[in-house]
Motif scaffolding. Structure first.
Motif, short mmCIF file in Angstrom:
data_model
loop_
_atom_site.label_atom_id
_atom_site.label_comp_id
_atom_site.label_asym_id
_atom_site.label_seq_id
_atom_site.Cartn_x
_atom_site.Cartn_y
_atom_site.Cartn_z
N ALA A 272 10.33 11.12 12.90
CA ALA A 272 9.09 11.47 13.61
C ALA A 272 7.90 11.43 12.65
N ILE A 273 8.09 11.95 11.43
CA ILE A 273 7.02 11.96 10.43
C ILE A 273 6.65 10.53 10.04
N ALA B 182 9.25 22.95 14.03
CA ALA B 182 8.16 22.26 14.70
C ALA B 182 7.28 21.50 13.69
N LEU B 183 6.70 20.41 14.17
CA LEU B 183 5.80 19.59 13.36
C LEU B 183 4.50 19.39 14.14
N HIS B 184 3.37 19.38 13.41
CA HIS B 184 2.07 19.24 14.06
C HIS B 184 1.32 18.08 13.41
N PHE B 185 1.02 17.04 14.22
CA PHE B 185 0.33 15.85 13.72
C PHE B 185 -1.08 15.78 14.31
N LEU C 196 0.35 14.89 8.82
CA LEU C 196 1.05 16.13 9.13
C LEU C 196 0.14 17.28 8.75
N LEU C 197 -0.38 17.96 9.77
CA LEU C 197 -1.32 19.06 9.52
C LEU C 197 -0.61 20.21 8.82
N THR C 198 0.50 20.60 9.40
CA THR C 198 1.31 21.65 8.79
C THR C 198 2.61 21.77 9.56
N SER C 199 3.57 22.39 8.95
CA SER C 199 4.75 22.77 9.69
C SER C 199 4.40 24.07 10.40
#
Length: 257
Positions: A225-226, A252-255, A236-239
């Motif tokens: 996904a990354i 969770a991952l935040h893009f 990737l803003l942050t986990s």
């Protein structure tokens, strides 16, 4: 004597027919208009350009507005020649149809204003506002085990098309049932739910058809996904859950772009 008269009548009919044909050809040719817009030539019919009364193009064609000519005698309009393609398509179709991924809404709105096409201008601005609103909304995808919600991954992004891309890729591979991948799953708008999710066991893997990338277990799915996000220009803003000390172990991952 009768033959001569018949021959003369036939010649007159042919001459009249040829005259009508030449007049029709002439009328058809004069209905075709060539425009030079910023160095790009467009050929269209007069009725297309005059479709909207009181527009800039209707004014030029009907002599209400003075317009210069280029060296070949074509109307010359000093505007964006590439974007005029969409202006002309709007005149032909009567609706705004733009290619996927079009990102020049502001410029097209300016062109619509210049050509005094209010209907087109309103349509472009409405489309632009919807895209701006969508870009501010956070979209998510949850990949989860129906029996154990702790087994899964949530992906957040402010671009719905990216979420859709990841979702379609996972669903495609899921349907192919490759190499031990869970066979039973359900898909909703934002959730892919498996009856039995991938466990972190040796030998559990699946193959992504697009580039033959091997994805092993949930951790490798996060890496995939990354990588997809980075290729699409996201960062990737942050986990969203860093309590476990690593992106690989996060839930969770935040893009964002």
């Amino acid at each position: 004597m009768e033959r001569k008269i018949n021959r003369r009548e036939k010649e007159c009919e042919e001459k009249h027919s040829n005259s009508e044909g030449s007049e029709q050809d002439k009328e058809y040719k004069t209905s075709l208009i060539t425009l030079n817009v910023g160095g790009y030539l467009y050929i269209t019919q007069k009725q297309t350009l005059t479709k909207y009364p009181d527009s800039f193009l209707e004014g030029i064609i009907n002599g209400k507005i003075m317009c210069p000519f280029d060296a070949d005698g074509h109307y010359f309009i000093d505007r964006d020649g590439l974007l005029f393609r969409h202006i002309l398509n709007f005149l032909r179709n009567g609706e705004l149809l733009l290619p996927e991924g079009f990102r020049e809404n502001q410029l097209l709105a300016q062109e619509a204003d210049f050509f005094q096409l209010k209907v087109l201008s309103d349509a472009v601005k409405s489309r632009w506002e919807k895209e701006q609103l969508a870009s501010r909304e956070t979209t998510f995808l949850e990949i989860t085990d129906s029996h154990d919600r702790s087994q899964g991954l949530r992906i957040f992004c402010n671009a719905p098309d990216f979420i859709a891309k990841i979702k379609s890729r996972i669903v495609l591979v899921s349907k192919s049932r490759l190499d031990g991948f869970p066979e039973e799953f359900s898909v909703s708008s934002n959730i892919i739910q498996f009856k039995y999710f991938i466990k972190s066991e040796n030998g559990t893997r699946l193959v992504l058809k697009e580039d033959n990338t091997f994805v092993c277990t949930l951790e490798t799915l996060k890496f995939e996904a990354i990588m997809m996000a980075l290729k699409c220009g996201f960062r990737l803003l942050t986990s969203l859950d860093c309590s476990k000390g690593s992106i690989v172990h996060s839930d969770a991952l935040h893009f964002i772009k």
